[in-house]
Enzyme design. Structure first.
Site, PDB file in Angstrom:
ATOM      1  N   HIS A   1      18.396 -17.843 -14.880  1.00 24.17           N
ATOM      2  CA  HIS A   1      18.646 -18.129 -16.294  1.00 24.17           C
ATOM      3  C   HIS A   1      19.557 -17.065 -16.909  1.00 24.17           C
ATOM      4  CE1 HIS A   1      14.579 -20.078 -15.692  1.00 24.17           C
ATOM      5  NE2 HIS A   1      15.264 -21.077 -16.220  1.00 24.17           N
TER       6      HIS A   1
ATOM      7  N   ASP B   1      19.838 -27.559 -10.295  1.00 23.95           N
ATOM      8  CA  ASP B   1      19.412 -28.853 -10.825  1.00 23.95           C
ATOM      9  C   ASP B   1      20.579 -29.828 -10.805  1.00 23.95           C
ATOM     10  OD1 ASP B   1      16.665 -28.069 -11.581  1.00 23.95           O
ATOM     11  OD2 ASP B   1      17.689 -26.759 -12.994  1.00 23.95           O
TER      12      ASP B   1
ATOM     13  N   MET C   1      16.256 -19.295  -6.767  1.00 28.78           N
ATOM     14  CA  MET C   1      15.366 -18.840  -7.827  1.00 28.78           C
ATOM     15  C   MET C   1      14.851 -20.027  -8.624  1.00 28.78           C
ATOM     16  SD  MET C   1      16.818 -15.277  -9.341  1.00 28.78           S
ATOM     17  CE  MET C   1      16.778 -13.796  -8.321  1.00 28.78           C
TER      18      MET C   1
ATOM     19  N   GLN D   1      23.465 -25.078 -11.064  1.00 26.27           N
ATOM     20  CA  GLN D   1      23.717 -26.055 -10.001  1.00 26.27           C
ATOM     21  C   GLN D   1      22.442 -26.426  -9.249  1.00 26.27           C
ATOM     22  OE1 GLN D   1      26.848 -25.083  -7.032  1.00 26.27           O
ATOM     23  NE2 GLN D   1      25.406 -25.937  -5.538  1.00 26.27           N
TER      24      GLN D   1
ATOM     25  N   SER E   1      11.444 -20.985 -11.589  1.00 31.37           N
ATOM     26  CA  SER E   1      10.251 -20.545 -12.310  1.00 31.37           C
ATOM     27  C   SER E   1       8.987 -20.884 -11.553  1.00 31.37           C
ATOM     28  CB  SER E   1      10.219 -21.192 -13.702  1.00 31.37           C
ATOM     29  OG  SER E   1      11.349 -20.807 -14.456  1.00 31.37           O
TER      30      SER E   1
ATOM     31  N   GLU F   1      16.403 -14.306 -13.131  1.00 28.06           N
ATOM     32  CA  GLU F   1      17.802 -13.923 -13.005  1.00 28.06           C
ATOM     33  C   GLU F   1      18.731 -15.140 -13.013  1.00 28.06           C
ATOM     34  OE1 GLU F   1      21.330 -11.980 -12.717  1.00 28.06           O
ATOM     35  OE2 GLU F   1      19.364 -11.253 -13.388  1.00 28.06           O
TER      36      GLU F   1
ATOM     37  N   GLN G   1      20.043 -33.395 -12.053  1.00 28.64           N
ATOM     38  CA  GLN G   1      19.946 -33.360 -13.514  1.00 28.64           C
ATOM     39  C   GLN G   1      21.329 -33.261 -14.138  1.00 28.64           C
ATOM     40  OE1 GLN G   1      17.008 -30.775 -15.760  1.00 28.64           O
ATOM     41  NE2 GLN G   1      18.849 -29.553 -16.072  1.00 28.64           N
TER      42      GLN G   1
ATOM     43  N   GLN H   1       9.099 -34.689 -19.689  1.00 37.64           N
ATOM     44  CA  GLN H   1       9.692 -34.720 -18.350  1.00 37.64           C
ATOM     45  C   GLN H   1       8.676 -34.415 -17.257  1.00 37.64           C
ATOM     46  OE1 GLN H   1      12.495 -31.438 -19.458  1.00 37.64           O
ATOM     47  NE2 GLN H   1      12.120 -30.709 -17.370  1.00 37.64           N
TER      48      GLN H   1
END
Length: 282
Positions: free
Chosen positions: A38, A152, A186, A150, A188, A36, A155, A63
């Site tokens: 993504h 990440d 959330m 946000q 992966s 969700e 990054q 990475q």
């Protein structure tokens, strides 16, 4: 929805839209295993770039460190395509490794300084891989807008610097963290967690909420905020803290005072799974 596999195909799609005088083109870079979080990025892209949204699905090998989870990283391409299409994607860009890193490729992007901070300190080379693949994606798709979460945040700081330094024409759009009902951000990698680890992982969001509450009550001193968060983690001895930091979101350098826009970020190992969370303090 189209599925493209080569840079030439993606570039032709983007330039074809420009030749027709279409509006803004959006790109949502992902490594797949969509959830969700993504989907919220894709919906945000659709709202601003209607009918012109590309989603990349590419598990980027550069990475990942030597002992990280590249081999077992979730790969759910069929389900990913369904989620992306429902959320509003018009194109899926799913290149092979050889397409993104041709034989003999020797060019990488290194955002010096920022790449060694926060996640970059505990994952040497990680942000070099991120910056390189995102630069390749931006050059290939030539989007007006690129959407990132946000969660990440470190990054995002690296990629903002990349875009500014290389004078790329893409604007980065940062979308809010999407959380599970219990507050866990959330990710992966959440699928790696056992039932017990799932409970332990809530220490990350509890630490974030604690700092948000303290800041709203007027506490601005970084040592006090960080200490309070570490006490939260101490309640879960099985969780191994990587970092608990209050930093300037632009430089990722520590700050002594929580001013507007300051980034409070945490990372920790829960079992064999490394998780991150953060908040941008008001």
């Amino acid at each position: 929805m189209q599925i493209l596999h080569t840079v030439d195909e993606l570039r032709a799609w983007s330039r074809g839209l420009r030749c027709k005088g279409a509006g803004m083109i959006g790109l949502v870079p992902t490594m797949g295993a969509l959830h969700e979080g993504h989907a919220s990025l894709i919906r945000a892209a659709e709202q601003q770039c209607r009918g012109r949204v590309a989603v990349s699905i590419f598990v980027n090998p550069t990475q990942f460190g030597p002992n990280e989870d590249f081999a077992r990283y979730p790969r759910t391409f069929g389900a990913d395509c369904e989620i992306a299409e429902r959320a509003g994607a018009n194109v899926i860009f799913a290149p092979g490794v050889e397409e993104m890193y041709p034989a003999g490729a020797a060019t990488f992007v290194d955002v010096e300084g920022l790449s060694e901070r926060l996640d970059g300190q505990s994952r040497p080379g990680h942000f070099r891989g991120v910056a390189t693949v995102v630069a390749k994606l931006l050059i290939a798709a030539e989007p007006d807008l690129a959407f990132f979460g946000q969660k990440d945040a470190a990054q995002v700081a690296v990629l903002r610097k990349l875009v500014a330094d290389l004078r790329l024409g893409t604007r980065l759009v940062v979308c809010p963290i999407v959380r599970e009902p219990d507050g866990l951000a959330m990710s992966s990698r959440n699928v790696y967690l056992s039932a017990e680890e799932r409970k332990q992982a809530l220490a990350l969001c509890r630490a974030v909420r604690c700092v948000e509450q303290m800041r709203s009550n007027g506490q601005r001193a970084a040592p006090s905020l960080v200490e309070a968060a570490r006490k939260i983690f101490a309640e879960e001895p099985a969780v191994r803290v990587d970092y608990v930091e209050l930093v300037n979101w632009e430089t990722l350098l520590p700050t002594n005072t929580a001013g507007p826009g300051t980034l409070f970020a945490v990372a920790a190992w829960v079992g064999d799974t490394r998780l991150i969370d953060n908040t941008i303090l008001k």
